[in-house]
Each structure stands twice: as structure tokens, then as C-alpha cells.
Design a protein around this motif. Structure first.
Motif, mmCIF file in Angstrom:
data_model
loop_
_atom_site.group_PDB
_atom_site.id
_atom_site.type_symbol
_atom_site.label_atom_id
_atom_site.label_comp_id
_atom_site.label_asym_id
_atom_site.label_seq_id
_atom_site.Cartn_x
_atom_site.Cartn_y
_atom_site.Cartn_z
ATOM 1 N N SER A 5 -6.140 -7.628 6.804
ATOM 2 C CA SER A 5 -6.406 -6.557 7.701
ATOM 3 C C SER A 5 -5.045 -6.241 8.446
ATOM 4 O O SER A 5 -4.590 -5.056 8.577
ATOM 5 N N GLU A 8 -2.698 -4.666 5.891
ATOM 6 C CA GLU A 8 -3.422 -3.171 5.752
ATOM 7 C C GLU A 8 -2.966 -2.281 6.691
ATOM 8 O O GLU A 8 -2.631 -1.139 6.538
ATOM 9 N N SER A 9 -2.960 -2.913 7.832
ATOM 10 C CA SER A 9 -2.684 -2.071 9.080
ATOM 11 C C SER A 9 -0.960 -1.665 9.292
ATOM 12 O O SER A 9 -0.655 -0.812 9.609
ATOM 13 N N THR A 10 -0.272 -2.638 8.688
ATOM 14 C CA THR A 10 1.283 -2.600 8.694
ATOM 15 C C THR A 10 1.735 -1.555 7.600
ATOM 16 O O THR A 10 2.367 -0.671 7.875
ATOM 17 N N ALA A 11 0.914 -1.979 6.511
ATOM 18 C CA ALA A 11 1.234 -0.781 5.320
ATOM 19 C C ALA A 11 0.701 0.653 5.768
ATOM 20 O O ALA A 11 1.423 1.571 5.389
ATOM 21 N N GLN A 12 -0.441 1.056 6.331
ATOM 22 C CA GLN A 12 -0.771 2.227 7.163
ATOM 23 C C GLN A 12 0.204 2.757 7.956
ATOM 24 O O GLN A 12 0.463 3.964 7.995
ATOM 25 N N VAL A 15 2.928 4.189 6.012
ATOM 26 C CA VAL A 15 2.573 5.321 5.504
ATOM 27 C C VAL A 15 2.565 6.505 6.670
ATOM 28 O O VAL A 15 3.269 7.807 6.431
ATOM 29 N N ASP A 16 2.082 6.183 7.606
ATOM 30 C CA ASP A 16 2.090 7.100 8.678
ATOM 31 C C ASP A 16 3.462 7.491 9.256
ATOM 32 O O ASP A 16 3.774 8.663 9.405
ATOM 33 N N SER A 56 -0.315 11.687 2.333
ATOM 34 C CA SER A 56 -0.804 10.670 2.915
ATOM 35 C C SER A 56 -1.786 9.500 2.292
ATOM 36 O O SER A 56 -1.790 8.560 2.546
ATOM 37 N N ARG A 57 -2.619 10.310 1.465
ATOM 38 C CA ARG A 57 -3.597 9.598 0.624
ATOM 39 C C ARG A 57 -3.109 8.608 -0.335
ATOM 40 O O ARG A 57 -3.690 7.601 -0.854
ATOM 41 N N GLY A 60 0.970 5.141 -0.238
ATOM 42 C CA GLY A 60 0.808 3.684 -0.456
ATOM 43 C C GLY A 60 1.262 3.345 -1.921
ATOM 44 O O GLY A 60 1.956 2.145 -2.161
#
Length: 175
Positions: A5, A8-12, A15-16, A56-57, A60
Motif C-alpha cells: 500500500s 501504491e500510494s507513492t505511485a499514485q 501520477v498526481d 490519470s487513469r 501509471g
């Protein structure tokens, strides 16, 4: 589980950050680009918004962030084509847009010759119009246009040459 997790939050977050930076750098220019293909500003803004959502979708999966702007431009052009061909469902069911009020900047730039050029641009074949708009309106390099449209640089040069020749003939006939 906790490590996944965090990753995943770092990757998100990456992306943001990418999408936010592209919005600041390219948002207004993309709306202007979309205006070449659709009739009103509201539809152009909706298309650009949809392009950012789609970016944004899939951000990644983008391996080279330097190519994200070209990818975004190609999304806007494809959405504009789709809008003109059959319309997006969300755009089709909204009330008609209120005509744009020109800004001072738009009013100053809206000379008669500009309108003639835009009308002549609309008469060009699709690839020529795409290449000319990207080159001379967004001031992209031939290489950036090639990446945006998925063409070879030589093909872009050919479309630019033919498009400019057609514009010259059309504009000469109107004068």
C-alpha cells in the motif's frame, strides 16, 4: 501488505504530480487546440478535462514522463475527432453552450485575416490540419508532432508542406 500500500500510494502521488504539472503547463494550450476542432469553448474544455481523466487513469503505464504531453495532445485530438464524428455521450446530453464572450486578448487577435486562415484550415484534410495546427499554433517541433500523431517525422514534413501549399492557394483565392 503494508509495503504494497505504501508503494501504491507513492505511485499514485507520482501520477498526481505528473497530471498536475501537465495541467498547469498545457491546460490552456490544450483548450485552444481543441477549439480548432470543436465549435464552442465549453465543449473544448470538456474534451480537455476528459483527456486529463484518461491520462490519470493510464499514467501509471507511462514510462517516459517527457512523452506524457505528446500523449495528452493525442488524446485531445482523438476526443475532438470522436466528438465531431458522433459526439461523446456526456457532451450530447448537456444544454447548448452559451456563446463565448471574447476576452480582450481574443478580441485583439480576431482580425479578419485570422478568421480566413481558420476557415481555410478547416478545409484541409485531417492529417494536414492536425500537423499545421500543432506546428504553427502550438509551435511544436516536427519530432513532437510525430510523437503526438504517431507518424514519422518525414510524414509530418510532407503533411506540413502540402497543408501550407493548400492554405496559400485557398487564401489567395479569397483575396
Amino acid at each position: 501488505m503494508l509495503t504494497g500500500s505504501i508503494g501504491e500510494s507513492t505511485a499514485q502521488a507520482a501520477v498526481d504530480t505528473l497530471v498536475s504539472a501537465l495541467f498547469v503547463a498545457e491546460g490552456a494550450r490544450l483548450v485552444s487546440l481543441a477549439r480548432f476542432f470543436v465549435e464552442d469553448r465549453t465543449a473544448a474544455e470538456d474534451l480537455v478535462q476528459e483527456a486529463f481523466i484518461r491520462l490519470s487513469r493510464s499514467a501509471g503505464r507511462i514510462r517516459d514522463p517527457e512523452r506524457a504531453a505528446a500523449y495528452l495532445r493525442s488524446i485531445v485530438i482523438n476526443l475532438a475527432r470522436d466528438h465531431n464524428r458522433r459526439g461523446l455521450v456526456s457532451l450530447r446530453h448537456r444544454p447548448p453552450a452559451v456563446p463565448d464572450e471574447p476576452s480582450a486578448e481574443e478580441t485583439a487577435a480576431a482580425r479578419e485575416s485570422r478568421l480566413e486562415v481558420v476557415a481555410a484550415l478547416h478545409e484541409l484534410p485531417r492529417r494536414q490540419r492536425d500537423c499545421v495546427a500543432l506546428r504553427y499554433y502550438l509551435e511544436l517541433s516536427v519530432e513532437d508532432i510525430a510523437r503526438t500523431l504517431g507518424l514519422s517525422p518525414n510524414s509530418v514534413k510532407t503533411h506540413l508542406q502540402r497543408g501550407l501549399r493548400s492554405l496559400a492557394v485557398t487564401l489567395e483565392e479569397t483575396r
